[in-house]
Enzyme design. Structure first.
Site, short mmCIF file in Angstrom:
data_model
loop_
_atom_site.label_atom_id
_atom_site.label_comp_id
_atom_site.label_asym_id
_atom_site.label_seq_id
_atom_site.Cartn_x
_atom_site.Cartn_y
_atom_site.Cartn_z
N CYS A 78 0.95 -1.12 0.09
CA CYS A 78 0.02 -0.07 0.20
C CYS A 78 1.12 1.13 -0.14
O CYS A 78 1.83 1.38 0.92
CB CYS A 78 -0.74 -0.11 1.33
SG CYS A 78 -1.85 1.52 1.65
N VAL A 79 0.78 2.10 -0.98
CA VAL A 79 1.51 3.29 -1.22
C VAL A 79 1.42 4.41 0.10
O VAL A 79 2.42 4.73 0.68
CB VAL A 79 1.44 4.05 -2.50
CG1 VAL A 79 -0.08 4.51 -2.43
CG2 VAL A 79 2.24 5.01 -2.58
#
Lengths: 130, 118, 97, 97, 118, 130
Positions: A78-79
């Protein structure tokens, strides 16, 4: 059957990364498809290429990478979680003027849409950690 | 489309689970699936009114929860027994929610396709 | 030889508070911080363990959680300066997770 | 429409098991993993909640904790392949932290 | 020299606290201070006999705990009520320890100078 | 009075880093000495120079570094914990052939002897996190 896996803990901080890795291997052994492994929150630490694990201990990050290569798994971090934890690929490191990438090449940095997509498309979703 | 249940049982501020759940809910709502958010156990503390993070300096999560209806996320359920055990009533909450009991929670679980846990 | 006991977990996330209360000595101080302040909510299962005890709780942690007007009797709200004072006036600090 | 409930926390570190048992439906399966297996120790406070329930526990997690000969009645030990089977045969998996 | 109390209340394998405590105890023992190790709450699980990590593949912490006396760390106390609540007796443990009750634990705390918590 | 502080949680994963920072500031404001801040286990993540925190949130790692510079604090991260978590200074990065250092220059990597020393020499020791 297509099974999605969510990992929410780091390899050095909880047993959950190991549990998820063993489960993922068992899913593959049973002939099912791993739809995606989504690393969220502290789970993004599993992609760390800078960690140095003692020789008598399993390097879980390396094991995830090896399993990913062997089975062409979609390993997504997840960025939003990754940036806060200093987990950067080359383009993020460049954009934010950090000295190096810290994410192994087997992992892809992407958004939470990939979690939503996995939840909607897989037949089962199993969450580890938290 | 699959019916998704976002299950919150972590309280706010001590750990980032609430923040992570909120971001995941908003990212998922774009696909417009049937979507239910369940606040259970310590998760009910996420919705307590009058959270004031000014002194602590952390993120104002309550303001984000309040905005859920704007994103058309409206099926919000709170486990009543969890609320009562924590000395709270629905009037203490910052959003209009459906309070459910154990049997209704069991029925909800049996009704959804996938559960995302926070 | 008083001890300052520090609790930072919700009563449903650790038996820290209950365990600490078993061995609290006269003169000891008890301070709830972070998710530990959830034990201070009036009429909650968690606060029943605190009945008859005086305890302290950190103001910023209580405000962030919206618990300002929901505290059980006997909870004294202090700031970080008060935390340092307790630390200095007790002989040792014991953190229970 | 059965659910597989997954518990990975010790009963003193989370109310996950107790909360899950409140809403367990007939036909649902319960699997203890990681520190969740501490609830399966015979004659422990944690295992009293499990009385009358059938539950599963992961073999590797039990062995690592030295609990092989200390399990309460009704605990079925399975391996990761059994975990995958449960996952496939139930309609959904719900992790309680 | 200050009397140090290492207080363990985290169980083994789920989290690295036991490993971190053990490394800290060994590093501290070099200074030869008065040093007591307390196993309380879920921390008593650290000392359960017959831990077999072969299948799981994690670190064999129990073997390290067994070696404490070699480093002349011998003042090991276990909280009896924590043991009993977990269905365990001193015979279930891999080391020779002193079992203490609530009053003795309160007295121990009052007797030490600094507490390190794990 | 000389007060030692132990931090056992990372800045992105728990409130404890923030609590410890606020307490450290209050100790200094009250005119006491901070003997040392020892970062153990996940606490070592507080030294991370690669993390990218959203602009509307406090960057706790940067705050620790700033407080350390301002008051010449002894900020020590545990080497065993740090290596497993990919927290490396230039010399560790060089030794283990990693592409970059990830530890801010205000933090020192050292052994657990520094924790023992702090416990033995300080008048009080306060632990956060866990």
């Amino acid at each position: 059957m297509r099974i999605a896996i969510v990992v929410r803990s780091g390899p050095a901080s909880s047993q959950s990364s190991r549990s998820a890795l063993r489960f993922t291997q068992a899913v593959l052994d049973a002939g099912h498809d791993v739809h995606r492994v989504f690393f969220h929150g502290d789970g993004t630490y599993n992609a760390n290429t800078l960690s140095v694990v003692p020789q008598d201990e399993e390097d879980l990050s390396a094991s995830w990478a090896a399993l990913g290569r062997e089975h062409d798994l979609d390993l997504v971090i997840c960025v939003a979680s990754a940036l806060k934890r200093g987990m950067l690929d080359a383009s993020e490191a460049d954009r934010y003027e950090r000295p190096a990438a810290s994410v192994r090449p087997e992992f892809v940095i992407s958004g939470l849409g990939q979690l939503a997509d996995a939840a909607l498309d897989a037949d089962r979703m199993v969450t580890f950690g938290g | 489309m699959a019916h998704l249940l976002f299950h919150l049982r972590t309280p706010p501020h001590g750990h980032p689970a609430g923040e992570e759940a909120l971001e995941a809910i908003l990212a998922t709502s774009v696909f417009e699936p049937p979507l239910t958010v369940l606040f259970e156990g310590d998760g009910v503390f996420q919705l307590v009114r009058s959270q004031d993070v000014h002194a602590l300096g952390c993120r104002d999560l309550a303001a984000n929860w309040s905005a859920l209806p704007v994103y058309e996320v409206t099926d919000l359920r709170v486990h009543g027994p969890s609320l009562a055990a924590r000395g709270l009533t629905p009037e203490d909450l910052l959003l209009d929610v459906t309070v459910i009991n154990d049997a209704e929670l069991a029925a909800l679980i049996a009704d959804v396709d996938r559960v995302l846990s926070f | 030889m008083a001890t300052l006991h520090l609790i930072n977990k919700s009563p449903t996330r650790s038996d820290a508070l209950a365990s600490c209360l078993r061995v609290l000595a006269p003169g000891d101080a008890l301070l709830l911080i972070e998710d530990g302040v959830y034990a201070a909510v009036a009429d909650s299962t968690g606060s029943q363990a605190l009945l008859g005890h005086v305890c302290h709780a950190l103001a910023a942690d209580i405000a962030a959680r919206g618990l300002q007007t929901r505290l059980a009797d006997g909870v004294r709200v202090i700031d970080e300066a008060g935390f340092v004072d307790l630390c200095v006036h007790c002989d040792r600090v014991m953190s229970w997770f």
